[in-house]
Write a protein that holds these residues in place. Structure first.
Motif, PDB file in Angstrom:
ATOM      1  N   LYS A   1       0.841  -1.204   0.000  1.00 33.92           N
ATOM      2  CA  LYS A   1       0.000   0.000   0.000  1.00 33.92           C
ATOM      3  C   LYS A   1       0.871   1.248   0.000  1.00 33.92           C
ATOM      4  CE  LYS A   1      -3.945  -2.277   1.226  1.00 33.92           C
ATOM      5  NZ  LYS A   1      -3.786  -3.511   0.461  1.00 33.92           N
ATOM      6  N   GLU A   2       0.302   2.298  -0.496  1.00 34.12           N
ATOM      7  CA  GLU A   2       0.950   3.598  -0.366  1.00 34.12           C
ATOM      8  C   GLU A   2       0.820   4.002   1.094  1.00 34.12           C
ATOM      9  OE1 GLU A   2       2.199   7.396  -2.308  1.00 34.12           O
ATOM     10  OE2 GLU A   2       1.023   5.981  -3.494  1.00 34.12           O
ATOM     11  N   LEU A   3       1.935   4.258   1.765  1.00 37.04           N
ATOM     12  CA  LEU A   3       1.868   4.540   3.195  1.00 37.04           C
ATOM     13  C   LEU A   3       1.237   5.909   3.456  1.00 37.04           C
ATOM     14  CD1 LEU A   3       5.327   3.254   4.502  1.00 37.04           C
ATOM     15  CD2 LEU A   3       3.191   2.002   4.221  1.00 37.04           C
ATOM     16  N   ASN A   4       0.471   5.999   4.529  1.00 46.10           N
ATOM     17  CA  ASN A   4      -0.055   7.312   4.922  1.00 46.10           C
ATOM     18  C   ASN A   4       1.045   8.095   5.656  1.00 46.10           C
ATOM     19  OD1 ASN A   4      -0.063   6.597   7.674  1.00 46.10           O
ATOM     20  ND2 ASN A   4      -2.103   5.684   7.497  1.00 46.10           N
TER      21      ASN A   4
ATOM     22  N   GLN B   1       2.630   6.497   8.784  1.00 44.49           N
ATOM     23  CA  GLN B   1       3.374   5.286   8.435  1.00 44.49           C
ATOM     24  C   GLN B   1       4.686   5.654   7.738  1.00 44.49           C
ATOM     25  OE1 GLN B   1       0.131   3.559   6.143  1.00 44.49           O
ATOM     26  NE2 GLN B   1       0.223   1.706   7.388  1.00 44.49           N
TER      27      GLN B   1
ATOM     28  N   ILE C   1      -2.344   1.151  17.440  1.00 43.32           N
ATOM     29  CA  ILE C   1      -3.458   0.237  17.675  1.00 43.32           C
ATOM     30  C   ILE C   1      -3.544  -0.806  16.557  1.00 43.32           C
ATOM     31  CG2 ILE C   1      -4.860   1.839  19.016  1.00 43.32           C
ATOM     32  CD1 ILE C   1      -6.420   2.422  16.422  1.00 43.32           C
ATOM     33  N   THR C   2      -4.236  -1.886  16.846  1.00 37.20           N
ATOM     34  CA  THR C   2      -4.446  -2.935  15.862  1.00 37.20           C
ATOM     35  C   THR C   2      -5.117  -2.321  14.639  1.00 37.20           C
ATOM     36  OG1 THR C   2      -4.808  -4.413  17.696  1.00 37.20           O
ATOM     37  CG2 THR C   2      -5.397  -5.239  15.525  1.00 37.20           C
TER      38      THR C   2
ATOM     39  N   SER D   1      -3.662  -0.236  12.609  1.00 37.22           N
ATOM     40  CA  SER D   1      -3.116   1.081  12.272  1.00 37.22           C
ATOM     41  C   SER D   1      -2.079   0.980  11.157  1.00 37.22           C
ATOM     42  CB  SER D   1      -2.508   1.738  13.514  1.00 37.22           C
ATOM     43  OG  SER D   1      -1.479   0.930  14.043  1.00 37.22           O
ATOM     44  N   GLY D   2      -1.763  -0.253  10.745  1.00 36.28           N
ATOM     45  CA  GLY D   2      -0.865  -0.395   9.601  1.00 36.28           C
ATOM     46  C   GLY D   2       0.584  -0.663   9.964  1.00 36.28           C
ATOM     47  N   LYS D   3       0.811  -1.293  11.121  1.00 37.23           N
ATOM     48  CA  LYS D   3       2.182  -1.613  11.531  1.00 37.23           C
ATOM     49  C   LYS D   3       2.816  -2.606  10.561  1.00 37.23           C
ATOM     50  CE  LYS D   3       0.962  -2.964  15.698  1.00 37.23           C
ATOM     51  NZ  LYS D   3      -0.478  -2.607  15.656  1.00 37.23           N
ATOM     52  N   THR D   4       2.046  -3.653  10.206  1.00 40.20           N
ATOM     53  CA  THR D   4       2.594  -4.678   9.318  1.00 40.20           C
ATOM     54  C   THR D   4       3.009  -4.065   7.985  1.00 40.20           C
ATOM     55  OG1 THR D   4       1.094  -6.210  10.398  1.00 40.20           O
ATOM     56  CG2 THR D   4       2.153  -6.976   8.389  1.00 40.20           C
ATOM     57  N   GLU D   5       2.232  -3.109   7.530  1.00 38.46           N
ATOM     58  CA  GLU D   5       2.552  -2.433   6.270  1.00 38.46           C
ATOM     59  C   GLU D   5       3.879  -1.669   6.414  1.00 38.46           C
ATOM     60  OE1 GLU D   5       1.304  -2.767   2.593  1.00 38.46           O
ATOM     61  OE2 GLU D   5      -0.049  -3.399   4.191  1.00 38.46           O
TER      62      GLU D   5
ATOM     63  N   ARG E   1      -0.049 -12.994   2.990  1.00 40.09           N
ATOM     64  CA  ARG E   1       0.176 -11.573   2.755  1.00 40.09           C
ATOM     65  C   ARG E   1       1.664 -11.294   2.532  1.00 40.09           C
ATOM     66  NH1 ARG E   1      -1.591  -7.176   7.307  1.00 40.09           N
ATOM     67  NH2 ARG E   1      -0.882  -5.280   6.259  1.00 40.09           N
TER      68      ARG E   1
ATOM     69  N   ALA F   1      -5.724   2.376   9.676  1.00 40.50           N
ATOM     70  CA  ALA F   1      -5.266   2.743   8.336  1.00 40.50           C
ATOM     71  C   ALA F   1      -6.414   2.816   7.333  1.00 40.50           C
ATOM     72  CB  ALA F   1      -4.218   1.747   7.855  1.00 40.50           C
ATOM     73  N   VAL F   2      -7.361   1.901   7.434  1.00 45.86           N
ATOM     74  CA  VAL F   2      -8.380   1.818   6.399  1.00 45.86           C
ATOM     75  C   VAL F   2      -9.524   2.785   6.646  1.00 45.86           C
ATOM     76  CG1 VAL F   2      -9.946   0.344   5.138  1.00 45.86           C
ATOM     77  CG2 VAL F   2      -7.782  -0.567   5.962  1.00 45.86           C
TER      78      VAL F   2
HETATM   79  P1  ADP Z   1      -1.535  -3.699  12.025  1.00 44.45           P
HETATM   80  O1  ADP Z   1      -0.351  -4.539  11.699  1.00 44.45           O
HETATM   81  O2  ADP Z   1      -1.161  -2.436  12.760  1.00 44.45           O
HETATM   82  O3  ADP Z   1      -2.643  -4.425  12.699  1.00 44.45           O
HETATM   83  P2  ADP Z   1      -1.993  -3.756   9.156  1.00 44.45           P
HETATM   84  O4  ADP Z   1      -0.697  -3.377   8.558  1.00 44.45           O
HETATM   85  O5  ADP Z   1      -2.338  -5.199   9.168  1.00 44.45           O
HETATM   86  O6  ADP Z   1      -2.125  -3.155  10.642  1.00 44.45           O
HETATM   87  O7  ADP Z   1      -3.128  -2.915   8.425  1.00 44.45           O
HETATM   88  C1  ADP Z   1      -4.510  -3.094   8.708  1.00 44.45           C
HETATM   89  C2  ADP Z   1      -5.278  -3.047   7.407  1.00 44.45           C
HETATM   90  O8  ADP Z   1      -5.115  -1.768   6.813  1.00 44.45           O
HETATM   91  C3  ADP Z   1      -4.792  -4.042   6.392  1.00 44.45           C
HETATM   92  O9  ADP Z   1      -5.897  -4.538   5.712  1.00 44.45           O
HETATM   93  C4  ADP Z   1      -3.904  -3.236   5.480  1.00 44.45           C
HETATM   94  O10 ADP Z   1      -3.873  -3.773   4.172  1.00 44.45           O
HETATM   95  C5  ADP Z   1      -4.564  -1.882   5.506  1.00 44.45           C
HETATM   96  N1  ADP Z   1      -3.607  -0.789   5.319  1.00 44.45           N
HETATM   97  C6  ADP Z   1      -2.500  -0.561   6.046  1.00 44.45           C
HETATM   98  N2  ADP Z   1      -1.863   0.543   5.622  1.00 44.45           N
HETATM   99  C7  ADP Z   1      -2.586   1.041   4.597  1.00 44.45           C
HETATM  100  C8  ADP Z   1      -2.440   2.172   3.738  1.00 44.45           C
HETATM  101  N3  ADP Z   1      -1.419   3.021   3.883  1.00 44.45           N
HETATM  102  N4  ADP Z   1      -3.384   2.360   2.793  1.00 44.45           N
HETATM  103  C9  ADP Z   1      -4.409   1.500   2.668  1.00 44.45           C
HETATM  104  N5  ADP Z   1      -4.603   0.440   3.439  1.00 44.45           N
HETATM  105  C10 ADP Z   1      -3.709   0.179   4.402  1.00 44.45           C
END
Ligand code: ADP
Ligand code: ZN
Ligand code: ZN
Length: 737
Positions: free
Chosen positions: A195-198, A201, A225-226, A228-232, A264, A381-382
């Motif tokens: 994904k394009e990071l916000n 991120q 928080i869960t 929030s896009g940490k994995t991304e 993923r 994030a979403v």
């Molecule tokens: P975490 O690890 O903090 O729980 P994730 O990285 O799994 O969060 O992200 C949660 C959801 O948001 C996933 O479905 C992911 O694909 C989506 N997501 C994360 N970052 C972005 C982003 N920058 N733009 C769009 N979707 C995103």
């Protein structure tokens, strides 16, 4: 003549023994090799690791034994890994051989995989009467002649019997082929650019990558928080580390190593990834190990043990859910993956990222003190979903009003409401089994395991009483063994009991139970998850496993049956754990487009843990928790070393514990040790497990290094003296015995 100094792998607890062996003519065993050597009187064959080589040997050369064989195709550890093992051996008071063993596959020779393939011989004739399974097998085979038999069967849905009958009729032929070069376990192509990071991120990822490029050994706390896009963020950083030619470790608790996460990561990194999980067999493990060592896999994903995968050139370590207690090993060496990762990153001069939605107090404190750099992700994030409304339900009032069940009126009403609206609910309980224990109503006798003296837990499905400590299982009895009365009753509530009571209250609801017993099969967890996702369940009753990582958009109600059970467990971690657990469970509510509601039942609604969870005020929790830790001299304001003494004779264990306390006391009065406080000895919380008696001692110290030194000195003296009482040291324990 050549000789090798070899450390022999005995049991995990035996002291290290290094012996000299003769290297047979023509055998190549560089330092770091794993070998088989004859050992002891009977020349028992054992594994050993080559630590050094020499031209000569001390003593009488004639008596020196010879190395029998070399294991694996190449050395199993490097100097860097030996250095880490030595560091762990000292820090965790563990034999060097047991630390080295972590870096080495169980059987490095098991790398050749024999696969079965199928070959097409002739077209089926009408007389062959090929069924649909057979036909579909043939059509898949025609398209993919290079696929293995198991893959063909999976893709065509054909049963083994269909394949066999095709073979019997002479339509196909099966044959074996062995494949020497390890193929990746993940067969995916990298297709997802991410994904394009916000902005948040981006900022976090940039900061981490800057540290990586500048070769800074920085520690980051990625607190978000869960969702929030940490994995991304992790993936984006790993991508850049890989592009610079280095490798990355991503550690996750075993429970979150779900097929969804692996998929993923596979979409993002394809076969550059090596996934190490506990379900791999020895061959798969050895093959992944080789791929990593040879640099074919540059992303290693796995639980704490994945840290020991032989990455030649790491540039980043990430620990997701860094607060999870599964990062601590409960067997020798009792290491914490966070501490080992810190040391690896320091030695390698690269950054370490700790990620969490509910950081450990230790990491939070470090971020406050500037020892770790804080990176915040403050929203989802979403969709920036509204936080669920969390309400505390005072169970004392329920009881005063005559409600003796485990369900408050409010919870029942909320469940009814969700059923009517066709939405899902989760009921969370931190205990498995049908009831906690069985006791006699007349005399109060409690049925206990004779070896551990702990109450048995009744498991209704198997109709067995099971000891949750040693696993002993016995048939339930009808009469009290003490007074003969027939009035035995089950006390407490387990998931099984809750599910049964619910079925009585809501006969039409579809109730799904999710705990270690119901999800123990290979795909148990995945199947339960699919049932929830496909709305085949209305109410899900489960233990902490439902708190983790699953997306459940239809869940709008989360009920916590009792928040108190884990709050009052006799361990200073219990408040932190309860906070983390409740925050995670609450995060399960309302992740879709519908707002969620959380009801927490408790007898102690004023407790700061519950108050801060209900107010979504994490900072307040950490403030109170850290203040109380400081007052009680608990980590992170002090370090603990817990020593467990075990033996078969109770008197001897008690006496040895007293003796060791004396040794520690004496040492603590020396200048080098300073400020150490010895607590105990006392019988362990579980004083007896499987007829082994357990006593414990605690040593507290404001600093870690003098504590480790002191423990080393004292335990050595103790072990010289006591041969039949074992002493195991546990630095910064996550469970108080
Ligand atoms: P975490 O690890 O903090 O729980 P994730 O990285 O799994 O969060 O992200 C949660 C959801 O948001 C996933 O479905 C992911 O694909 C989506 N997501 C994360 N970052 C972005 C982003 N920058 N733009 C769009 N979707 C995103
Ligand atoms: Zn009785
Ligand atoms: Zn037992």
């Amino acid at each position: 003549m050549a000789f090798a100094q070899i450390i022999v792998k005995l049991t995990a607890h035996a002291a290290d023994s290094i012996y000299t062996y003769r290297v047979p003519e023509g055998m190549n065993v560089p330092v770091g090799s794993m070998v088989r050597v004859p050992f002891g009187k009977g020349d028992r064959m054992l594994d050993g690791f080559v630590l050094g080589l020499s031209e000569t040997a001390d003593g009488s050369i004639g008596r020196i034994k010879q190395i029998a064989s070399v294991s694996g195709r190449e050395p199993v550890f490097t100097g860097r890994e030996l250095g880490m093992a030595e560091w762990m051996s000292r820090r965790y008071d563990a034999p060097l051989s047991s630390c080295l063993a972590l870096f080495v596959p169980r059987d490095p020779d098991k790398t050749t995989q024999v696969r079965v393939y199928a070959r097409f011989l002739r077209d089926p004739l009408p007389a062959d009467r090929a069924g649909s399974g057979q036909k579909s097998f043939l059509s898949v085979l025609a398209e993919h002649p290079d696929w293995s038999l198991s893959l063909l069967m999976k893709a065509s849905g054909a049963a083994r019997s269909s394949v066999r009958s095709l073979e019997n009729k002479g339509i196909i032929e099966c044959f074996e082929e062995s494949d020497e070069t390890p193929a990746p376990l993940v067969m995916q192509k990298a297709t997802d650019p991410g994904k394009e990071l916000n902005a948040e991120q981006r900022q976090a990822a940039d900061r981490i990558i800057r540290a990586f490029r500048e070769g800074q050994n920085s520690k980051f706390l990625l607190y978000g928080i869960t969702g929030s896009g940490k994995t991304e963020v992790y993936m984006s950083c790993m991508e850049q580390v890989l592009a610079a030619g280095k490798g990355a470790y991503l550690l996750v608790p075993e429970i979150s190593l779900t097929p969804q996460l692996v998929e993923r990561l596979g979409r993002r990194f394809g076969d550059r990834i090596a996934v190490l999980h506990s379900r791999l067999n020895d061959t798969e493990r050895s093959r992944e190990w080789l791929r990593i060592r040879r640099g074919a896999a540059k992303v290693v994903v796995g639980p704490r043990s994945a840290l020991f995968a032989p990455m030649p050139d790491p540039g980043l370590i990430i620990l997701d859910e860094e607060h999870e207690s599964s990062y601590k090993s409960e067997i020798t060496p009792r290491y914490h993956a966070r501490e080992v990762a810190e040391e690896m990153a320091a030695r390698g001069g690269f950054p370490l990222v700790l990620g969490s939605a509910t950081p450990s107090c230790e990491s939070y404190y470090q971020a406050m003190e500037g020892q770790a750099e804080l990176l915040r992700l403050s929203r989802r994030a979403v969709q920036d979903a509204v936080l669920p409304a969390i309400r505390l339900i005072d169970m004392r009032r329920e009881m005063a009003a005559g409600n003796m069940t485990g369900f408050s009126g409010e919870l029942i009403a909320a469940l009814k409401d969700r059923l009517a609206r066709n939405e899902q609910s989760i009921l969370f309980l931190n205990r498995r089994g049908y009831s906690s224990f069985v006791s006699c109503r007349k005399c109060g006798f409690v049925l206990r395991c004779p070896a551990c003296f702990l109450p048995y837990t009744y498991h209704k499905e198997q109709n067995l009483l099971i000891c949750h400590h040693c696993g002993r299982a016995v048939q339930p009895v009808n009469t009290c063994p003490s007074c003969g009365s027939r009035y035995l009753r089950m006390s407490g509530m387990g998931t099984e009991r809750i599910a049964e009571d619910l079925a009585g209250l809501f006969p039409d609801a579809r109730i799904l139970r999710m705990d270690a017993s119901t999800t123990s099969g290979k795909n148990g967890f995945q199947e339960a998850y699919e049932q929830i996702r496909d709305h085949k369940a209305d109410i899900i009753v489960g233990t902490q496993m439902i708190a983790k990582g699953m997306d459940m958009p239809l869940v709008t109600l989360v009920g916590v049956i009792s928040a108190d059970m884990s709050l009052y467990y006799p361990d200073f971690h219990s408040t932190e754990r309860t906070f983390q657990l409740l925050t995670q469970v609450a995060g399960r509510a309302g992740r879709g487009d519908r707002p969620g509601e959380v009801l927490i039942q408790t007898y102690e609604p004023k407790h700061y843990v519950l108050q801060s969870v209900a107010a979504h005020d994490d900072a307040e929790f950490y403030r109170q928790e850290l203040a109380s830790r400081q007052m009680l001299a608990c980590p992170p304001f002090a370090h603990f070393l817990q020593i467990l003494l075990t033996g078969r004779e109770e008197d001897k264990v008690r006496q040895a514990a007293g003796d060791l306390a004396g040794i520690l006391q004496r040492e603590s009065e020396t200048a080098e040790s300073g400020e150490a406080v010895v607590l105990g000895p006392s019988p362990a919380e579980l004083g007896r497990i499987d007829n082994i008696f357990r006593w414990k001692l605690l040593v507290r110290h404001p600093e870690e290094e003098p504590l480790i030194r002191m423990a080393g000195v004292c335990l050595e003296e103790f072990r010289q003296k006591y041969r039949d009482v074992a002493a195991a040291a546990d630095l910064n324990p996550v469970n108080m015995y």
